[in-house]
Design a protein around this motif. Structure first.
Motif, PDB file in Angstrom:
ATOM      1  N   ALA A  70       0.809  -1.218   0.000  1.00  0.00           N
ATOM      2  CA  ALA A  70       0.000   0.000   0.000  1.00  0.00           C
ATOM      3  C   ALA A  70       0.843   1.270   0.000  1.00  0.00           C
ATOM      4  O   ALA A  70       0.328   2.355  -0.290  1.00  0.00           O
ATOM      5  N   ALA A  71       2.112   1.140   0.297  1.00  0.00           N
ATOM      6  CA  ALA A  71       2.977   2.312   0.373  1.00  0.00           C
ATOM      7  C   ALA A  71       3.219   2.904  -1.014  1.00  0.00           C
ATOM      8  O   ALA A  71       3.383   2.168  -1.994  1.00  0.00           O
ATOM      9  N   GLU A 125       7.144   6.699   8.794  1.00  0.00           N
ATOM     10  CA  GLU A 125       7.077   6.651   7.341  1.00  0.00           C
ATOM     11  C   GLU A 125       7.760   7.898   6.818  1.00  0.00           C
ATOM     12  O   GLU A 125       8.118   8.792   7.604  1.00  0.00           O
ATOM     13  N   PRO A 126       8.014   8.010   5.513  1.00  0.00           N
ATOM     14  CA  PRO A 126       8.815   9.127   5.008  1.00  0.00           C
ATOM     15  C   PRO A 126       8.282  10.488   5.439  1.00  0.00           C
ATOM     16  O   PRO A 126       7.091  10.778   5.295  1.00  0.00           O
ATOM     17  N   LYS A 149      19.059  11.563   1.177  1.00  0.00           N
ATOM     18  CA  LYS A 149      18.306  10.473   0.557  1.00  0.00           C
ATOM     19  C   LYS A 149      16.812  10.753   0.704  1.00  0.00           C
ATOM     20  O   LYS A 149      16.349  11.156   1.777  1.00  0.00           O
ATOM     21  N   TYR A 150      16.064  10.546  -0.365  1.00  0.00           N
ATOM     22  CA  TYR A 150      14.623  10.770  -0.346  1.00  0.00           C
ATOM     23  C   TYR A 150      13.896   9.462  -0.624  1.00  0.00           C
ATOM     24  O   TYR A 150      14.455   8.539  -1.233  1.00  0.00           O
ATOM     25  N   PRO A 151      12.644   9.372  -0.184  1.00  0.00           N
ATOM     26  CA  PRO A 151      11.865   8.184  -0.535  1.00  0.00           C
ATOM     27  C   PRO A 151      11.740   8.067  -2.051  1.00  0.00           C
ATOM     28  O   PRO A 151      11.653   9.081  -2.762  1.00  0.00           O
ATOM     29  N   ILE A 152      11.735   6.844  -2.541  1.00  0.00           N
ATOM     30  CA  ILE A 152      11.689   6.603  -3.988  1.00  0.00           C
ATOM     31  C   ILE A 152      10.248   6.343  -4.415  1.00  0.00           C
ATOM     32  O   ILE A 152       9.583   5.437  -3.895  1.00  0.00           O
ATOM     33  N   ASP A 153       9.777   7.174  -5.328  1.00  0.00           N
ATOM     34  CA  ASP A 153       8.409   7.034  -5.840  1.00  0.00           C
ATOM     35  C   ASP A 153       8.299   5.723  -6.619  1.00  0.00           C
ATOM     36  O   ASP A 153       9.058   5.466  -7.554  1.00  0.00           O
ATOM     37  N   LYS A 154       7.357   4.879  -6.231  1.00  0.00           N
ATOM     38  CA  LYS A 154       7.213   3.576  -6.890  1.00  0.00           C
ATOM     39  C   LYS A 154       6.804   3.702  -8.356  1.00  0.00           C
ATOM     40  O   LYS A 154       7.187   2.880  -9.202  1.00  0.00           O
TER      41      LYS A 154
END
Length: 539
Positions: A132-133, A453-454, A522-527
Protein backbone atom coordinates in the motif's frame (compact mmCIF):
# COMPACT_ATOMS: atom_id res chain seq x y z
CA UNK A 1 64.73 52.69 58.41
CA UNK A 2 67.24 49.90 58.50
CA UNK A 3 65.69 46.47 59.29
CA UNK A 4 67.24 44.21 61.93
CA UNK A 5 68.35 40.69 60.84
CA UNK A 6 65.45 39.27 62.86
CA UNK A 7 62.84 41.46 61.12
CA UNK A 8 64.37 40.66 57.74
CA UNK A 9 64.10 36.95 58.53
CA UNK A 10 60.47 37.32 59.62
CA UNK A 11 59.62 39.20 56.42
CA UNK A 12 61.32 36.49 54.36
CA UNK A 13 59.43 33.80 56.31
CA UNK A 14 56.07 35.52 55.73
CA UNK A 15 56.71 36.00 52.01
CA UNK A 16 57.87 32.42 51.47
CA UNK A 17 54.87 31.15 53.44
CA UNK A 18 52.51 33.10 51.21
CA UNK A 19 54.19 31.66 48.14
CA UNK A 20 53.92 28.15 49.61
CA UNK A 21 50.24 28.63 50.46
CA UNK A 22 49.49 29.91 46.95
CA UNK A 23 51.35 26.96 45.45
CA UNK A 24 49.39 24.55 47.60
CA UNK A 25 46.12 26.17 46.61
CA UNK A 26 47.06 25.91 42.95
CA UNK A 27 47.98 22.27 43.46
CA UNK A 28 44.62 21.53 45.04
CA UNK A 29 42.85 23.22 42.13
CA UNK A 30 44.73 21.08 39.62
CA UNK A 31 43.55 17.76 38.28
CA UNK A 32 45.41 14.87 36.72
CA UNK A 33 48.42 16.17 34.78
CA UNK A 34 48.37 19.39 36.88
CA UNK A 35 46.04 21.11 34.45
CA UNK A 36 44.04 24.15 35.64
CA UNK A 37 40.46 23.31 36.57
CA UNK A 38 38.90 24.68 33.38
CA UNK A 39 41.66 23.91 30.88
CA UNK A 40 40.73 21.09 28.51
CA UNK A 41 38.35 19.27 30.84
CA UNK A 42 37.94 15.55 30.90
CA UNK A 43 34.62 14.72 29.21
CA UNK A 44 32.38 11.79 30.07
CA UNK A 45 29.18 11.29 28.10
CA UNK A 46 26.99 8.76 29.85
CA UNK A 47 24.39 7.71 27.29
CA UNK A 48 21.63 5.31 28.21
CA UNK A 49 19.85 3.23 25.57
CA UNK A 50 16.08 3.79 25.13
CA UNK A 51 15.58 5.84 28.30
CA UNK A 52 12.51 8.06 28.02
CA UNK A 53 12.71 11.83 28.56
CA UNK A 54 10.93 11.71 31.90
CA UNK A 55 11.83 8.20 33.10
CA UNK A 56 14.08 9.72 35.77
CA UNK A 57 13.14 11.49 39.00
CA UNK A 58 15.01 14.74 38.30
CA UNK A 59 12.14 17.24 38.09
CA UNK A 60 14.28 20.04 36.67
CA UNK A 61 15.14 17.99 33.59
CA UNK A 62 11.59 16.76 32.99
CA UNK A 63 9.67 19.99 33.59
CA UNK A 64 8.09 18.33 36.62
CA UNK A 65 6.47 15.55 34.56
CA UNK A 66 8.33 12.58 36.03
CA UNK A 67 6.27 9.86 37.68
CA UNK A 68 6.89 8.63 41.24
CA UNK A 69 7.55 5.12 39.98
CA UNK A 70 10.99 6.25 38.79
CA UNK A 71 13.55 6.78 41.56
CA UNK A 72 16.99 8.02 40.48
CA UNK A 73 18.51 9.86 43.46
CA UNK A 74 21.98 10.27 41.98
CA UNK A 75 20.60 11.73 38.79
CA UNK A 76 18.55 14.06 40.99
CA UNK A 77 21.84 15.01 42.67
CA UNK A 78 23.60 15.98 39.46
CA UNK A 79 20.52 17.93 38.32
CA UNK A 80 20.56 19.81 41.65
CA UNK A 81 24.27 20.47 41.19
CA UNK A 82 24.29 21.09 37.46
CA UNK A 83 22.31 22.20 34.41
CA UNK A 84 19.18 20.52 33.05
CA UNK A 85 18.24 20.93 29.38
CA UNK A 86 14.47 20.53 29.00
CA UNK A 87 14.57 20.44 25.19
CA UNK A 88 17.38 18.13 24.17
CA UNK A 89 16.76 16.20 20.97
CA UNK A 90 18.15 12.99 19.50
CA UNK A 91 17.41 11.11 16.32
CA UNK A 92 14.32 8.86 16.55
CA UNK A 93 16.27 5.67 17.16
CA UNK A 94 19.63 4.55 18.40
CA UNK A 95 21.94 4.07 15.41
CA UNK A 96 21.34 7.49 13.78
CA UNK A 97 21.75 9.23 17.14
CA UNK A 98 25.07 7.52 17.76
CA UNK A 99 26.16 8.32 14.21
CA UNK A 100 25.20 11.98 14.68
CA UNK A 101 27.15 12.23 17.93
CA UNK A 102 30.17 10.46 16.46
CA UNK A 103 30.27 12.49 13.25
CA UNK A 104 28.67 15.79 14.26
CA UNK A 105 26.58 15.45 11.10
CA UNK A 106 22.99 14.83 10.07
CA UNK A 107 22.33 11.57 8.19
CA UNK A 108 22.11 13.53 4.92
CA UNK A 109 25.91 13.84 4.85
CA UNK A 110 27.74 11.22 2.83
CA UNK A 111 30.02 10.46 5.80
CA UNK A 112 26.97 9.77 8.00
CA UNK A 113 24.44 7.90 5.91
CA UNK A 114 22.70 6.30 8.92
CA UNK A 115 18.95 6.96 9.06
CA UNK A 116 17.70 3.94 10.99
CA UNK A 117 18.69 0.60 12.47
CA UNK A 118 18.79 -2.06 9.75
CA UNK A 119 17.20 -0.71 6.59
CA UNK A 120 14.60 1.81 5.45
CA UNK A 121 11.93 -0.69 4.38
CA UNK A 122 10.88 -2.07 7.74
CA UNK A 123 7.19 -2.72 7.07
CA UNK A 124 4.81 -4.56 9.37
CA UNK A 125 4.01 -4.23 13.03
CA UNK A 126 0.60 -2.76 12.35
CA UNK A 127 1.86 0.07 10.17
CA UNK A 128 1.29 0.79 6.51
CA UNK A 129 1.58 -2.36 4.39
CA UNK A 130 4.40 -2.65 1.90
CA UNK A 131 2.04 -3.04 -1.07
CA UNK A 132 0.00 0.00 0.00
CA UNK A 133 2.98 2.31 0.37
CA UNK A 134 3.48 4.90 -2.39
CA UNK A 135 7.24 4.90 -1.87
CA UNK A 136 10.10 2.66 -0.94
CA UNK A 137 13.03 3.56 1.22
CA UNK A 138 16.45 4.17 -0.36
CA UNK A 139 19.65 2.35 0.48
CA UNK A 140 21.53 3.51 3.54
CA UNK A 141 24.50 2.52 5.67
CA UNK A 142 24.64 1.24 9.22
CA UNK A 143 28.13 2.60 9.87
CA UNK A 144 29.61 6.07 9.92
CA UNK A 145 31.90 6.06 6.87
CA UNK A 146 35.60 5.27 7.35
CA UNK A 147 36.34 8.58 5.64
CA UNK A 148 34.55 10.54 8.37
CA UNK A 149 36.59 12.45 10.94
CA UNK A 150 35.04 11.24 14.15
CA UNK A 151 34.78 13.22 17.35
CA UNK A 152 37.35 10.87 18.87
CA UNK A 153 39.81 11.56 16.06
CA UNK A 154 39.23 15.31 16.37
CA UNK A 155 39.75 15.26 20.13
CA UNK A 156 42.95 13.26 19.74
CA UNK A 157 44.18 16.05 17.46
CA UNK A 158 43.42 18.38 20.39
CA UNK A 159 45.54 16.37 22.80
CA UNK A 160 42.96 14.00 24.31
CA UNK A 161 43.08 10.33 25.22
CA UNK A 162 39.89 8.59 24.13
CA UNK A 163 37.87 5.58 25.25
CA UNK A 164 34.60 3.86 24.47
CA UNK A 165 32.71 1.44 26.75
CA UNK A 166 29.55 -0.43 25.79
CA UNK A 167 27.23 -0.14 22.83
CA UNK A 168 28.67 1.41 19.65
CA UNK A 169 26.37 0.10 16.88
CA UNK A 170 27.70 2.32 14.05
CA UNK A 171 30.88 0.42 13.26
CA UNK A 172 31.83 -3.10 12.30
CA UNK A 173 29.18 -3.66 9.64
CA UNK A 174 31.72 -2.62 7.01
CA UNK A 175 34.55 -4.56 8.55
CA UNK A 176 37.43 -3.55 10.77
CA UNK A 177 37.83 -0.05 9.29
CA UNK A 178 34.81 1.30 11.16
CA UNK A 179 35.48 -0.36 14.51
CA UNK A 180 36.01 2.06 17.42
CA UNK A 181 39.71 1.30 17.76
CA UNK A 182 40.18 2.29 14.11
CA UNK A 183 38.19 5.55 14.26
CA UNK A 184 40.00 7.33 17.04
CA UNK A 185 39.42 5.42 20.28
CA UNK A 186 42.51 4.41 22.26
CA UNK A 187 40.42 2.03 24.35
CA UNK A 188 37.42 0.04 23.16
CA UNK A 189 35.47 -2.22 25.49
CA UNK A 190 32.38 -3.72 23.90
CA UNK A 191 32.01 -1.52 20.86
CA UNK A 192 31.21 -2.99 17.44
CA UNK A 193 28.07 -3.47 15.32
CA UNK A 194 26.02 -4.91 18.18
CA UNK A 195 22.78 -3.04 18.88
CA UNK A 196 21.78 -4.56 22.20
CA UNK A 197 22.81 -7.05 24.84
CA UNK A 198 21.52 -10.60 24.18
CA UNK A 199 21.55 -11.30 27.91
CA UNK A 200 21.64 -9.26 31.11
CA UNK A 201 23.25 -11.86 33.38
CA UNK A 202 26.48 -13.82 33.20
CA UNK A 203 26.30 -17.60 32.89
CA UNK A 204 28.82 -20.36 33.35
CA UNK A 205 29.95 -22.07 30.17
CA UNK A 206 32.82 -24.57 29.93
CA UNK A 207 33.90 -23.73 33.45
CA UNK A 208 34.04 -19.95 32.94
CA UNK A 209 31.56 -17.20 33.69
CA UNK A 210 30.71 -15.13 30.62
CA UNK A 211 28.18 -12.66 29.29
CA UNK A 212 27.06 -14.75 26.34
CA UNK A 213 27.21 -12.80 23.09
CA UNK A 214 27.84 -9.41 24.73
CA UNK A 215 30.51 -6.98 23.56
CA UNK A 216 32.89 -9.44 21.88
CA UNK A 217 33.61 -10.93 25.30
CA UNK A 218 35.19 -7.72 26.55
CA UNK A 219 33.21 -7.80 29.81
CA UNK A 220 33.80 -11.45 30.66
CA UNK A 221 36.68 -10.43 32.95
CA UNK A 222 33.99 -8.92 35.20
CA UNK A 223 31.52 -11.82 34.92
CA UNK A 224 32.28 -13.74 38.13
CA UNK A 225 29.34 -13.99 40.56
CA UNK A 226 28.99 -11.49 43.39
CA UNK A 227 31.36 -12.38 46.24
CA UNK A 228 31.64 -10.95 49.73
CA UNK A 229 34.48 -8.59 48.85
CA UNK A 230 32.56 -7.09 45.92
CA UNK A 231 29.33 -6.74 47.90
CA UNK A 232 31.14 -5.16 50.82
CA UNK A 233 33.06 -2.71 48.65
CA UNK A 234 29.92 -1.51 46.92
CA UNK A 235 27.54 -1.81 49.85
CA UNK A 236 25.25 -4.27 48.05
CA UNK A 237 22.90 -6.65 49.88
CA UNK A 238 24.07 -10.09 51.00
CA UNK A 239 21.15 -11.62 49.10
CA UNK A 240 23.26 -11.25 45.94
CA UNK A 241 26.06 -13.46 47.25
CA UNK A 242 27.09 -16.05 44.62
CA UNK A 243 24.34 -14.95 42.19
CA UNK A 244 25.16 -14.17 38.53
CA UNK A 245 26.63 -10.77 37.74
CA UNK A 246 24.41 -8.20 36.01
CA UNK A 247 25.72 -6.57 32.83
CA UNK A 248 25.20 -3.05 34.22
CA UNK A 249 27.53 -3.84 37.13
CA UNK A 250 30.12 -5.26 34.74
CA UNK A 251 30.03 -2.06 32.69
CA UNK A 252 30.40 -0.07 35.89
CA UNK A 253 33.45 -2.17 36.78
CA UNK A 254 34.92 -1.52 33.33
CA UNK A 255 34.22 2.20 33.72
CA UNK A 256 36.08 2.37 37.03
CA UNK A 257 39.13 0.56 35.66
CA UNK A 258 39.15 2.72 32.54
CA UNK A 259 38.86 6.03 34.41
CA UNK A 260 41.71 4.95 36.68
CA UNK A 261 43.87 4.19 33.64
CA UNK A 262 42.97 7.47 31.95
CA UNK A 263 43.49 9.51 35.12
CA UNK A 264 47.00 8.04 35.45
CA UNK A 265 47.86 9.37 32.01
CA UNK A 266 49.27 12.74 31.03
CA UNK A 267 46.35 13.85 28.83
CA UNK A 268 42.78 15.01 29.36
CA UNK A 269 40.37 12.29 28.33
CA UNK A 270 37.12 11.75 26.47
CA UNK A 271 35.06 8.75 27.56
CA UNK A 272 31.91 7.42 25.90
CA UNK A 273 30.13 5.39 28.56
CA UNK A 274 27.29 3.99 26.45
CA UNK A 275 25.44 1.40 28.48
CA UNK A 276 23.25 -1.41 27.17
CA UNK A 277 20.61 -0.49 29.74
CA UNK A 278 17.74 0.02 29.31
CA UNK A 279 17.41 -1.70 25.92
CA UNK A 280 15.60 -5.02 25.94
CA UNK A 281 15.78 -7.67 27.19
CA UNK A 282 14.69 -5.67 30.24
CA UNK A 283 16.05 -7.51 33.27
CA UNK A 284 16.92 -5.83 36.54
CA UNK A 285 19.31 -7.05 39.21
CA UNK A 286 17.16 -9.08 41.67
CA UNK A 287 17.46 -6.68 44.62
CA UNK A 288 16.60 -3.68 42.44
CA UNK A 289 13.60 -5.49 40.99
CA UNK A 290 12.41 -6.40 44.47
CA UNK A 291 12.81 -2.81 45.65
CA UNK A 292 10.62 -1.73 42.72
CA UNK A 293 8.00 -4.36 43.58
CA UNK A 294 8.00 -3.22 47.21
CA UNK A 295 7.32 0.32 46.04
CA UNK A 296 4.81 -0.21 43.22
CA UNK A 297 3.33 -3.62 44.04
CA UNK A 298 3.77 -6.93 42.27
CA UNK A 299 0.84 -6.60 39.88
CA UNK A 300 3.10 -5.37 37.09
CA UNK A 301 6.35 -7.32 37.22
CA UNK A 302 7.27 -6.10 33.74
CA UNK A 303 7.25 -2.52 34.98
CA UNK A 304 9.21 -3.56 38.06
CA UNK A 305 11.92 -4.98 35.79
CA UNK A 306 12.10 -1.67 33.92
CA UNK A 307 12.13 0.48 37.04
CA UNK A 308 14.82 -1.74 38.54
CA UNK A 309 16.87 -1.56 35.34
CA UNK A 310 16.75 2.24 35.57
CA UNK A 311 17.83 2.05 39.21
CA UNK A 312 20.96 0.27 37.95
CA UNK A 313 21.56 3.19 35.60
CA UNK A 314 21.43 5.51 38.61
CA UNK A 315 23.89 3.33 40.52
CA UNK A 316 26.39 3.66 37.70
CA UNK A 317 26.08 7.43 37.87
CA UNK A 318 26.97 7.21 41.56
CA UNK A 319 29.96 5.07 40.63
CA UNK A 320 31.12 7.66 38.11
CA UNK A 321 31.01 10.40 40.74
CA UNK A 322 32.86 8.25 43.28
CA UNK A 323 35.51 7.22 40.76
CA UNK A 324 36.21 10.81 39.77
CA UNK A 325 36.70 11.72 43.43
CA UNK A 326 39.08 8.83 44.01
CA UNK A 327 40.28 7.29 40.72
CA UNK A 328 42.66 4.76 42.27
CA UNK A 329 40.09 3.70 44.86
CA UNK A 330 42.48 3.82 47.83
CA UNK A 331 40.19 5.97 49.94
CA UNK A 332 42.40 9.05 49.58
CA UNK A 333 40.83 11.78 47.38
CA UNK A 334 44.14 13.53 46.71
CA UNK A 335 43.99 12.15 43.17
CA UNK A 336 40.49 13.55 42.56
CA UNK A 337 39.79 14.73 39.02
CA UNK A 338 36.19 15.75 39.71
CA UNK A 339 36.89 19.48 39.48
CA UNK A 340 38.09 19.16 35.92
CA UNK A 341 35.57 16.69 34.52
CA UNK A 342 32.37 17.45 32.64
CA UNK A 343 29.69 14.76 32.83
CA UNK A 344 26.83 14.72 30.33
CA UNK A 345 23.93 12.35 31.00
CA UNK A 346 21.50 11.61 28.19
CA UNK A 347 19.63 8.96 26.15
CA UNK A 348 19.86 7.94 22.51
CA UNK A 349 16.12 8.30 21.73
CA UNK A 350 12.73 8.45 23.37
CA UNK A 351 11.39 5.73 25.61
CA UNK A 352 9.88 2.49 24.37
CA UNK A 353 9.25 0.37 27.50
CA UNK A 354 6.74 2.73 29.13
CA UNK A 355 4.71 5.74 28.07
CA UNK A 356 6.35 9.13 27.64
CA UNK A 357 3.31 11.20 28.58
CA UNK A 358 2.72 14.09 28.36
CA UNK A 359 4.89 13.70 25.27
CA UNK A 360 3.29 11.98 22.30
CA UNK A 361 4.70 8.83 20.77
CA UNK A 362 7.72 6.65 21.42
CA UNK A 363 11.11 5.60 20.10
CA UNK A 364 11.17 5.56 16.30
CA UNK A 365 8.72 8.45 15.88
CA UNK A 366 9.40 12.08 15.00
CA UNK A 367 6.92 13.15 17.66
CA UNK A 368 8.34 14.51 20.93
CA UNK A 369 8.11 11.15 22.69
CA UNK A 370 10.44 9.68 20.09
CA UNK A 371 13.10 12.37 19.90
CA UNK A 372 13.14 14.41 23.12
CA UNK A 373 15.63 12.99 25.63
CA UNK A 374 16.97 13.85 29.07
CA UNK A 375 20.18 15.90 29.17
CA UNK A 376 21.91 16.96 32.37
CA UNK A 377 25.36 18.57 32.48
CA UNK A 378 27.41 18.37 35.67
CA UNK A 379 30.68 20.22 36.25
CA UNK A 380 30.91 21.62 39.79
CA UNK A 381 32.50 25.00 40.04
CA UNK A 382 31.93 25.76 36.37
CA UNK A 383 28.27 25.00 35.64
CA UNK A 384 25.93 26.91 37.98
CA UNK A 385 24.17 24.47 40.30
CA UNK A 386 20.45 23.76 39.99
CA UNK A 387 19.99 25.65 36.74
CA UNK A 388 17.56 24.88 33.93
CA UNK A 389 17.48 25.95 30.29
CA UNK A 390 15.10 25.44 27.38
CA UNK A 391 17.95 26.01 24.91
CA UNK A 392 17.56 23.47 22.09
CA UNK A 393 20.29 20.86 21.79
CA UNK A 394 20.55 18.15 19.14
CA UNK A 395 22.84 15.13 18.89
CA UNK A 396 24.96 16.89 16.26
CA UNK A 397 25.81 19.62 18.81
CA UNK A 398 28.04 17.53 21.09
CA UNK A 399 30.98 17.37 18.68
CA UNK A 400 31.43 21.15 18.24
CA UNK A 401 30.83 21.63 21.98
CA UNK A 402 33.67 19.27 22.83
CA UNK A 403 35.96 21.00 20.34
CA UNK A 404 35.28 24.38 21.93
CA UNK A 405 35.94 23.02 25.40
CA UNK A 406 39.18 21.52 24.08
CA UNK A 407 40.33 24.92 22.84
CA UNK A 408 39.74 24.27 19.11
CA UNK A 409 43.45 23.92 18.45
CA UNK A 410 42.42 21.71 15.55
CA UNK A 411 39.06 21.43 13.80
CA UNK A 412 38.01 19.24 10.85
CA UNK A 413 38.40 20.90 7.44
CA UNK A 414 35.00 22.24 6.46
CA UNK A 415 35.36 21.09 2.86
CA UNK A 416 36.08 17.52 3.98
CA UNK A 417 34.03 17.11 7.14
CA UNK A 418 31.67 20.02 7.89
CA UNK A 419 29.87 19.99 11.24
CA UNK A 420 26.11 20.47 11.27
CA UNK A 421 25.81 21.20 14.97
CA UNK A 422 26.26 24.25 17.19
CA UNK A 423 28.38 24.36 20.31
CA UNK A 424 26.50 24.82 23.57
CA UNK A 425 29.67 25.37 25.64
CA UNK A 426 28.57 28.95 26.37
CA UNK A 427 25.25 27.69 27.73
CA UNK A 428 27.08 25.35 30.11
CA UNK A 429 28.88 28.29 31.67
CA UNK A 430 25.98 30.71 31.44
CA UNK A 431 22.62 28.92 31.37
CA UNK A 432 20.81 32.25 31.24
CA UNK A 433 22.21 33.11 27.83
CA UNK A 434 19.50 34.21 25.44
CA UNK A 435 21.37 33.11 22.32
CA UNK A 436 18.89 31.05 20.30
CA UNK A 437 19.88 27.81 18.69
CA UNK A 438 19.07 27.67 15.00
CA UNK A 439 16.38 25.38 13.65
CA UNK A 440 16.81 21.63 14.19
CA UNK A 441 15.96 19.43 11.19
CA UNK A 442 14.99 15.83 10.52
CA UNK A 443 14.77 13.84 7.29
CA UNK A 444 13.48 10.27 7.42
CA UNK A 445 13.16 8.75 3.92
CA UNK A 446 11.78 5.29 4.69
CA UNK A 447 9.56 3.08 6.80
CA UNK A 448 9.90 1.73 10.33
CA UNK A 449 6.97 -0.60 11.12
CA UNK A 450 4.01 1.32 12.61
CA UNK A 451 6.19 4.09 14.00
CA UNK A 452 7.58 5.95 11.02
CA UNK A 453 7.08 6.65 7.34
CA UNK A 454 8.82 9.13 5.01
CA UNK A 455 8.79 12.61 6.50
CA UNK A 456 10.69 15.86 6.97
CA UNK A 457 10.48 17.80 10.22
CA UNK A 458 11.87 20.97 11.75
CA UNK A 459 11.83 22.54 15.22
CA UNK A 460 12.15 26.32 15.12
CA UNK A 461 11.90 29.26 17.51
CA UNK A 462 9.86 32.16 16.16
CA UNK A 463 8.82 35.26 18.14
CA UNK A 464 9.56 33.63 21.46
CA UNK A 465 7.58 30.47 20.70
CA UNK A 466 8.83 27.00 19.76
CA UNK A 467 7.15 25.28 16.80
CA UNK A 468 7.44 21.94 15.07
CA UNK A 469 6.56 21.59 11.38
CA UNK A 470 6.29 18.19 9.72
CA UNK A 471 5.69 17.09 6.13
CA UNK A 472 4.42 13.53 5.55
CA UNK A 473 5.10 12.10 2.09
CA UNK A 474 2.42 9.39 2.04
CA UNK A 475 -0.41 11.87 2.56
CA UNK A 476 1.32 14.90 1.02
CA UNK A 477 0.27 16.80 4.12
CA UNK A 478 1.69 19.21 6.69
CA UNK A 479 1.38 19.41 10.46
CA UNK A 480 2.29 22.35 12.72
CA UNK A 481 2.43 22.35 16.51
CA UNK A 482 3.37 24.99 19.06
CA UNK A 483 5.54 23.09 21.52
CA UNK A 484 5.64 26.05 23.91
CA UNK A 485 2.04 25.51 24.98
CA UNK A 486 1.25 22.11 23.44
CA UNK A 487 4.16 19.74 24.05
CA UNK A 488 1.77 16.83 23.58
CA UNK A 489 1.27 17.89 19.94
CA UNK A 490 -2.52 17.72 20.14
CA UNK A 491 -3.47 20.81 18.10
CA UNK A 492 -2.50 20.96 14.45
CA UNK A 493 -2.13 24.68 13.63
CA UNK A 494 -1.41 24.27 9.92
CA UNK A 495 -4.61 26.09 8.96
CA UNK A 496 -4.60 28.73 11.68
CA UNK A 497 -0.92 29.76 11.59
CA UNK A 498 -0.01 29.58 7.89
CA UNK A 499 2.60 32.33 8.22
CA UNK A 500 4.56 30.30 10.79
CA UNK A 501 4.32 27.17 8.65
CA UNK A 502 5.51 29.09 5.60
CA UNK A 503 8.53 30.52 7.43
CA UNK A 504 9.66 27.14 8.71
CA UNK A 505 9.00 25.38 5.40
CA UNK A 506 11.36 27.82 3.69
CA UNK A 507 14.02 27.04 6.28
CA UNK A 508 13.42 23.35 5.64
CA UNK A 509 13.77 23.88 1.88
CA UNK A 510 17.03 25.79 2.29
CA UNK A 511 18.39 23.04 4.55
CA UNK A 512 17.51 20.26 2.12
CA UNK A 513 18.88 22.14 -0.89
CA UNK A 514 22.18 23.32 0.58
CA UNK A 515 25.19 22.99 -1.71
CA UNK A 516 28.19 21.06 -0.44
CA UNK A 517 29.99 18.03 -1.85
CA UNK A 518 29.25 16.00 1.30
CA UNK A 519 25.54 16.92 1.36
CA UNK A 520 23.69 14.04 -0.31
CA UNK A 521 20.24 13.66 1.27
CA UNK A 522 18.31 10.47 0.56
CA UNK A 523 14.62 10.77 -0.35
CA UNK A 524 11.86 8.18 -0.53
CA UNK A 525 11.69 6.60 -3.99
CA UNK A 526 8.41 7.03 -5.84
CA UNK A 527 7.21 3.58 -6.89
CA UNK A 528 5.55 4.88 -10.07
CA UNK A 529 8.51 6.80 -11.43
CA UNK A 530 11.34 4.96 -9.73
CA UNK A 531 12.88 8.33 -8.89
CA UNK A 532 13.58 10.03 -5.56
CA UNK A 533 10.63 12.18 -4.46
CA UNK A 534 12.88 15.09 -3.59
CA UNK A 535 12.21 17.76 -0.98
CA UNK A 536 8.63 18.93 -0.36
CA UNK A 537 7.61 22.21 -1.94
CA UNK A 538 7.77 25.03 0.58
CA UNK A 539 4.49 26.60 1.65
Amino acid sequence: MKRSPRSTFLLFFVLTSIVAINAAAQSLAANNNNRPAEAKPNIIVYMVDDLGWNHISAKQATMGTTKEVYQTPTIEKIAAGGLSFTHAYAQPNCAPTRAAMLSGQYPARVNNNVYVVGHLNRFGGGGIKREAAHFKGPEQSEDVAPEAITVAEALKQNGYATAHIGKFHVGGHRGEATMPENVGFDINLGGFSQGHQPTCFASKKTGEWKFKGVGLGHFDRYAAPYDNAYLSKRGLPKSLLDTPKHISDALGDAMQDTVKELADGDKPFYLQFHTYAVHGPVRARPDLKQAAIDRIGDANKKMAEYVGFIAGVDENMARILATLEDPDGDGNPDDSIAANTLILFTSDNGGTHADNQPLRGEKGMLTEGGIRVPLIAYWPGVIPAGTVTDHKVHSVDYYPTYLELAGKEWVPPSDQHPLDGESFADVLRNPNTQRPRNTVFYLFPGYMDKRAEPAVSAIADIDGQRYKLMYVYETDSWELYCLSDDQGETKNLIKTRPEIASTISKQMDAWLNQKHPTWQPKYPIDKQTGKPAGPPKSL
